[in-house]
Design a protein around this motif. Sequence first.
Motif, PDB file in Angstrom:
ATOM      1  N   ALA A 166       1.209   4.034  -3.083  1.00 19.04           N
ATOM      2  CA  ALA A 166       0.896   5.527  -2.625  1.00 19.04           C
ATOM      3  C   ALA A 166       1.929   6.347  -3.147  1.00 19.04           C
ATOM      4  O   ALA A 166       1.725   7.509  -3.835  1.00 19.04           O
ATOM      5  CB  ALA A 166       0.537   5.748  -1.011  1.00 19.04           C
TER       6      ALA A 166
ATOM      7  N   SER B 270       2.019   6.629  -6.778  1.00 21.79           N
ATOM      8  CA  SER B 270       0.966   7.594  -7.490  1.00 21.79           C
ATOM      9  C   SER B 270       1.488   9.103  -7.388  1.00 21.79           C
ATOM     10  O   SER B 270       0.873   9.900  -7.951  1.00 21.79           O
ATOM     11  CB  SER B 270      -0.326   7.585  -6.713  1.00 21.79           C
ATOM     12  OG  SER B 270       0.064   8.179  -5.278  1.00 21.79           O
TER      13      SER B 270
ATOM     14  N   TYR C 284       0.820  -1.184  -0.187  1.00 22.55           N
ATOM     15  CA  TYR C 284       0.064   0.064   0.121  1.00 22.55           C
ATOM     16  C   TYR C 284       0.845   1.266  -0.051  1.00 22.55           C
ATOM     17  O   TYR C 284       0.766   2.190  -0.617  1.00 22.55           O
ATOM     18  CB  TYR C 284      -0.657   0.021   1.285  1.00 22.55           C
ATOM     19  CG  TYR C 284      -1.631   1.178   1.203  1.00 22.55           C
ATOM     20  CD1 TYR C 284      -2.879   1.554   0.682  1.00 22.55           C
ATOM     21  CD2 TYR C 284      -1.392   2.235   2.582  1.00 22.55           C
ATOM     22  CE1 TYR C 284      -3.434   2.928   0.957  1.00 22.55           C
ATOM     23  CE2 TYR C 284      -1.868   3.474   2.642  1.00 22.55           C
ATOM     24  CZ  TYR C 284      -3.260   3.520   1.882  1.00 22.55           C
ATOM     25  OH  TYR C 284      -3.739   4.793   1.836  1.00 22.55           O
ATOM     26  N   THR C 285       2.122   1.386   0.545  1.00 21.05           N
ATOM     27  CA  THR C 285       2.828   2.453   0.764  1.00 21.05           C
ATOM     28  C   THR C 285       3.690   2.334  -0.605  1.00 21.05           C
ATOM     29  O   THR C 285       3.486   3.873  -0.914  1.00 21.05           O
ATOM     30  CB  THR C 285       3.885   2.164   2.026  1.00 21.05           C
ATOM     31  OG1 THR C 285       3.118   1.902   3.076  1.00 21.05           O
ATOM     32  CG2 THR C 285       4.746   3.261   2.145  1.00 21.05           C
TER      33      THR C 285
ATOM     34  N   PRO D 220       0.136   2.480  -9.829  1.00 20.26           N
ATOM     35  CA  PRO D 220      -1.006   3.273  -9.243  1.00 20.26           C
ATOM     36  C   PRO D 220      -2.152   2.660  -9.823  1.00 20.26           C
ATOM     37  O   PRO D 220      -2.229   2.656 -11.062  1.00 20.26           O
ATOM     38  CB  PRO D 220      -0.754   4.694  -9.424  1.00 20.26           C
ATOM     39  CG  PRO D 220       0.788   4.847 -10.151  1.00 20.26           C
ATOM     40  CD  PRO D 220       1.067   3.299 -10.390  1.00 20.26           C
TER      41      PRO D 220
END
Length: 153
Positions: free
Chosen positions: A47, A50, A43-44, A148
Amino acid sequence: MQATAKNAFRNLKQGGFTLIELMIVVAIIGVLASIAVPQYQNYTARAQASEGLSVTAGMRADIAEQYSLNGRFPESVEKLESTAGRYVDTAEYERVGDGDNASGVITVTFQGSSALGAKTMQISSDKPQEGWTCSATGTNSIGENRLPAGCKD
């Protein structure tokens, strides 16, 4: 008198968890952590990837404007000062191909201290007005699972 001694003995007994109960709780926490930590790292990384989209937004807008004015991708785009970010090291534009078959490719390189490492992501388009897609091509790419969600095929 014996009844009083029994009551006193029962009051001295301490309540608490047994060793096996504590071991079960520790095992459950270990299993949950072994699932949660890799998901959090993914998840990190997504992020942080993105940020490559937001950092290149101005560059992509300039390319789309030149494409709409001239009907083809520009040879180069002036390097914007905003092409570096907290996790993005550089973003470079390149026109691939000639004439109507040309496409625009922006290569985003992430910083080594990010969760992605010093890896790259490519943002490309054949027609910038229709959108851009991200890809993880090359030997030093971030990997498909870390692209992303905003620019996948």
